[in-house]
Design a protein around this motif. Structure first.
Motif, PDB file in Angstrom:
ATOM      1  N   LEU A  84       0.788  -1.196  -0.045  1.00 55.85           N
ATOM      2  CA  LEU A  84      -0.027   0.032  -0.144  1.00 55.85           C
ATOM      3  C   LEU A  84       0.815   1.373   0.065  1.00 55.85           C
ATOM      4  O   LEU A  84       0.625   2.097  -0.929  1.00 55.85           O
ATOM      5  CB  LEU A  84      -0.999   0.007   1.306  1.00 55.85           C
ATOM      6  CG  LEU A  84      -1.714   1.332   1.446  1.00 55.85           C
ATOM      7  CD1 LEU A  84      -2.840   1.282   0.231  1.00 55.85           C
ATOM      8  CD2 LEU A  84      -2.577   1.158   2.554  1.00 55.85           C
ATOM      9  N   GLU A 107      -8.653   7.703  -6.309  1.00 59.06           N
ATOM     10  CA  GLU A 107      -8.785   7.974  -5.008  1.00 59.06           C
ATOM     11  C   GLU A 107      -8.673   6.951  -4.082  1.00 59.06           C
ATOM     12  O   GLU A 107      -8.234   6.985  -2.907  1.00 59.06           O
ATOM     13  CB  GLU A 107     -10.126   8.831  -4.859  1.00 59.06           C
ATOM     14  CG  GLU A 107     -10.177   9.372  -3.244  1.00 59.06           C
ATOM     15  CD  GLU A 107     -11.362   9.783  -3.023  1.00 59.06           C
ATOM     16  OE1 GLU A 107     -12.481   9.246  -3.640  1.00 59.06           O
ATOM     17  OE2 GLU A 107     -11.549  10.767  -2.087  1.00 59.06           O
ATOM     18  N   PHE A 108      -8.937   5.698  -4.647  1.00 59.96           N
ATOM     19  CA  PHE A 108      -9.145   4.576  -3.538  1.00 59.96           C
ATOM     20  C   PHE A 108      -7.918   4.120  -2.689  1.00 59.96           C
ATOM     21  O   PHE A 108      -7.811   3.966  -1.560  1.00 59.96           O
ATOM     22  CB  PHE A 108      -9.785   3.321  -4.494  1.00 59.96           C
ATOM     23  CG  PHE A 108     -10.251   2.301  -3.463  1.00 59.96           C
ATOM     24  CD1 PHE A 108     -11.767   2.486  -3.099  1.00 59.96           C
ATOM     25  CD2 PHE A 108      -9.648   1.228  -3.156  1.00 59.96           C
ATOM     26  CE1 PHE A 108     -12.128   1.396  -2.343  1.00 59.96           C
ATOM     27  CE2 PHE A 108     -10.226   0.306  -2.398  1.00 59.96           C
ATOM     28  CZ  PHE A 108     -11.455   0.375  -1.648  1.00 59.96           C
ATOM     29  N   PRO A 109      -6.752   4.016  -3.363  1.00 61.74           N
ATOM     30  CA  PRO A 109      -5.506   3.859  -2.454  1.00 61.74           C
ATOM     31  C   PRO A 109      -5.332   4.856  -1.369  1.00 61.74           C
ATOM     32  O   PRO A 109      -4.882   4.456  -0.256  1.00 61.74           O
ATOM     33  CB  PRO A 109      -4.396   3.800  -3.519  1.00 61.74           C
ATOM     34  CG  PRO A 109      -4.983   3.624  -4.849  1.00 61.74           C
ATOM     35  CD  PRO A 109      -6.357   4.178  -4.608  1.00 61.74           C
ATOM     36  N   LEU A 111      -7.626   6.265   0.195  1.00 57.65           N
ATOM     37  CA  LEU A 111      -8.746   6.134   1.278  1.00 57.65           C
ATOM     38  C   LEU A 111      -8.009   4.925   2.291  1.00 57.65           C
ATOM     39  O   LEU A 111      -8.409   4.789   3.227  1.00 57.65           O
ATOM     40  CB  LEU A 111      -9.909   5.725   0.556  1.00 57.65           C
ATOM     41  CG  LEU A 111     -10.980   7.053   0.072  1.00 57.65           C
ATOM     42  CD1 LEU A 111     -11.935   6.504  -0.802  1.00 57.65           C
ATOM     43  CD2 LEU A 111     -11.292   7.657   1.173  1.00 57.65           C
ATOM     44  N   LEU A 112      -7.653   3.874   1.246  1.00 50.71           N
ATOM     45  CA  LEU A 112      -7.093   2.822   2.314  1.00 50.71           C
ATOM     46  C   LEU A 112      -5.838   3.168   3.075  1.00 50.71           C
ATOM     47  O   LEU A 112      -5.787   2.851   4.155  1.00 50.71           O
ATOM     48  CB  LEU A 112      -6.380   1.760   1.159  1.00 50.71           C
ATOM     49  CG  LEU A 112      -7.317   0.836   0.404  1.00 50.71           C
ATOM     50  CD1 LEU A 112      -6.720  -0.123  -0.662  1.00 50.71           C
ATOM     51  CD2 LEU A 112      -8.390   0.220   1.373  1.00 50.71           C
TER      52      LEU A 112
END
Ligand SMILES: Nc1ncnc2c1ncn2[C@@H]1O[C@H](COP(=O)(O)OP(=O)(O)O)[C@@H](O)[C@H]1O
Ligand SMILES: [Mg+2]
Lengths: 237, 435
Positions: A84, A107-109, A111-112
């Motif tokens: 990540l 955007e997802f990574p 958010l992770l």
């Protein structure tokens, strides 16, 4: 100082009861800021090598050290964290989340990872979408895009966390040569601008030509390593 | 992040509209069935308890037994005005009290005879009697006159009697002789479920005469409370208070008085008067068991249907996971933790579960509302059984919410197993999978 160090790595797959040796005693060091191409025919072990470096698979023998960490000593959780925060993946077949928009996919990574405000995330995502030239498609779903556009989204998703290392497995294989060329140019620019290390596999000679270094792999063994930048410098003198 | 998670879950559900509609619909159907059966049972229970607590029992009863010899027993409270006085002083929750004679007699008409449990009533002092009794022939007021009886339709039919016909009651007294009395049918009332199968009402003094009892003797004092939920507490208090006042009070036992009269009391070794304080629940124990049995049957049915739904969920998720193997692998590769994968699948099922059960509740409410409003009359045979003339659903928001939540929770629990399998997918396997 190398960001990736592969030391005497072998990888065997079990196919039923027969052992398929995919990598045999491979050693490779990749320095920070390299734009390294792994070239070789189909079945030579490129994907296997990238999977090991990307910490999505474990070697049968040998050590893989990424960003100073011996991956064999890390837990599944820690490996996921490493992927990540340190590694960006660009897949051959894009692998975007089909139910999310282009913007949300990129955007997802973030958010992770957590720890950023919505505004900070939006700024970063939009800047990247702009850089890869698909800002106007931010609200579209992946299924509404062409292959080249999807690969740009995938690149943006891999780069959005500003990883130290980006791995791309035949990123241009599913694209026509012009689009493929554009994608390589884009990666190259990111490499130049941010000093991000890229390792990508290909069997397209035109793509190899852009690399700073070229590692040839045949039948699970590294057959040669050429420093193309050095050669260019030498040739230019 | 939760917003995006919900979006992923919701859109993944929406992506496979047909199979998820099917699954959600099945869950909705089970929910609706559970809610409706529950409401129907509650409706029956409420109707039954309402008529029972007027006709057969108070919320709390002070009854008793009188034994001349230890082997005999009569359902009597002697000197009841004094008992009533003591009771009133101790029950501030009291709404009103009625006094009922208790007896048992063989009713003999010209051709037939049948056994009847007799309740001696003073209709002038029975404020809710006319609310629960539907007199179909004759006049309830006429039951105030001596020598009269009220029968239910079924009994009148069996005995082949009409209003103003005369029947003979033959009752075994405490002294071992049979007394008889001729009584006139003052009124015939519509059946009220199982109660009306075996019990009839007779004018109070006539019952005393039949048994040769003094005017100060009765069968039981029925206490009606402002809030029936106080019954158990009031009963316990009365037992202590009456014992302290010098009465002999029996240990509490959840049985109707006639069971005690026939079985337990005659075998006990004492003589004289004992008081017995009971609640409506004690007296209606068998009916409560019937309701419980009904609930168990409903529960079993729902369990069986839920097994089908759970299999559907397992199946659907297995398909979804196979379809999304690549996507899951890619997400794991870019740094999504296992528990997050698990969470996304569980969330997806939770969403389906909540939507499904909510739809089921909505359907159930609509059906129950429509049926209640339409006032659908039940067939005669069913009426007797259900103690209701009309199909009526009693909707309890708390119970409905609990039903829906339990079913949704089962759905979620079912999803955990396949979701764990998805979470365990190796990222590399996912990438090799070419689909
Ligand atoms: N999951 C697997 N199971 C068995 N054999 C595999 C598996 N993945 C790859 N291989 C074999 O390992 C060798 C190297 O494969 P791969 O790394 O995918 O090569 P490339 O990416 O260069 O085409 C091939 O012979 C391939 O058939
Ligand atoms: Mg490959």
């Amino acid at each position: 100082m190398s960001i990736v160090s592969v030391e005497h790595v072998s990888k065997d797959y079990m196919l039923g009861k027969t052992v398929v040796p995919a990598l045999r005693d491979v050693s490779l060091a990749v320095g920070k800021g390299e734009f390294l191409s792994i070239a070789g025919p189909s079945g030579s072990g490129k994907t296997t090598l990238l999977n090991l470096v990307g910490c999505v698979d474990t070697p049968s023998a040998g050590r893989v050290i990424v960003a100073g960490q011996d991956t064999a000593r890390l837990s599944e959780r820690a490996l996921t964290e490493l992927r990540l925060r340190t590694i960006g993946f660009i897949f051959q077949s894009f692998n975007l989340v089909s139910v999310l928009s282009v913007f949300q996919n990129v955007e997802f990574p973030l958010l992770l990872q957590g720890g950023q405000t919505r505004k900070e995330r939006a700024e970063r995502v939009l800047a990247l979408l702009d850089a890869v030239g698909i800002a106007e498609h931010a609200r579209h779903r992946p299924s509404e895009l062409s292959g080249g556009q999807r690969q740009r989204v995938a690149i943006a998703r891999a780069l959005v966390t500003r990883p130290a290392l980006v791995l791309a497995d035949e990123p241009t294989a599913n694209l026509d040569s012009e689009t493929g060329g554009n994608i390589i140019d884009l990666m190259k620019e990111m490499n130049r601008r941010d000093g991000t290390t890229f390792i990508f596999s290909t069997h397209d000679p035109k793509v190899m030509a852009h690399a700073s270094a070229l590692v040839r792999i045949e039948d699970g063994r590294i057959s040669s390593r050429e420093d193309l930048d050095a050669a260019r410098r030498a040739g230019g003198r | 992040m939760l917003g995006v998670d919900l979006m992923i879950a919701g859109r993944n559900l929406a992506r496979h509209t047909r199979r998820n509609l099917f699954l959600g619909g099945a869950l909705a159907a089970v929910t609706a069935l559970l809610v409706l059966l529950g409401a129907l049972t509650a409706g029956m229970e409420s109707a039954m308890m309402q008529s029972a607590t007027t006709l057969m029992t108070g919320h709390v009863n002070v009854g008793g037994f009188f034994k001349i010899t230890s082997g005999s027993a009569a359902p009597l409270v002697s000197q009841y005005p004094r008992v009533l006085e003591a009771v009133r002083a101790k029950v501030p929750e009291l709404d009103y009290a009625t006094v009922r004679g208790r007896g048992w007699a063989k009713a003999v008409s010209e051709h037939v005879s049948m056994d009847l449990v007799l309740a001696g009533v003073d209709v002038a002092h029975e404020p809710t009697f006319r609310k629960v009794l539907h007199v179909v022939d004759g006049d309830l007021e006429a039951l105030a006159q001596p020598g009269t009886v009220l029968l239910f339709e079924g009994q009148a039919e069996r005995l082949k009697l009409k209003v103003n016909d005369v029947l003979t009651l033959s009752a075994p007294t405490a002294r071992g002789v049979n007394n008889t009395a001729d009584v006139r049918v003052a009124a015939i009332a519509r059946n009220v479920g199982l109660l009306s199968a075996f019990s009839a009402f007779i004018q109070a003094d006539t019952l005393r005469e039949l048994y040769g009892l003094s005017p100060a003797t009765t069968g039981a004092i029925h206490l009606y409370l402002r809030d029936p939920r106080d019954a158990a507490r009031v009963a316990a208090r009365l037992r202590t208070a009456l014992a302290e006042a010098g009465y002999r009070v029996m240990e509490p036992e959840a049985q109707p008085y006639w069971m005690k009269l026939m079985q337990t009391v005659p075998s006990e070794d004492w003589t004289g008067q004992k008081l017995d304080v009971t609640t409506a629940d004690d007296e209606m124990g068998q009916f409560k068991q019937f309701i419980l049995a009904l609930r168990v049957v409903t529960g079993l049915l729902v369990v069986i249907l839920m097994v089908v739904v759970v299999i559907g969920i397992l199946n659907t998720l297995a398909i979804a996971i196979r379809e999304r193997t690549r996507e899951i692998g890619a997400l794991r590769a870019i740094g999504m933790q296992r528990r997050k994968v698990l969470w996304l699948f569980v969330l997806e099922t939770a969403l389906l579960g909540l939507l499904g059960t909510a739809a089921g509740v909505a359907v159930a409410l609509a059906v129950a509302g429509a049926v209640n409003a339409a006032g659908i009359a039940l067939p005669e045979a069913v009426q007797v059984f259900l103690a209701q003339e009309r199909l009526r659903f009693l909707l309890d928001p708390g119970a409905i919410a609990a039903d829906a939540l339990v079913l949704a929770a089962i759905a979620v629990a079912a999803s955990v197993f396949p979701a764990r399998r998805a979470a365990r997918l190796k990222p590399v396997t996912a990438m090799h999978h070419v689909g």
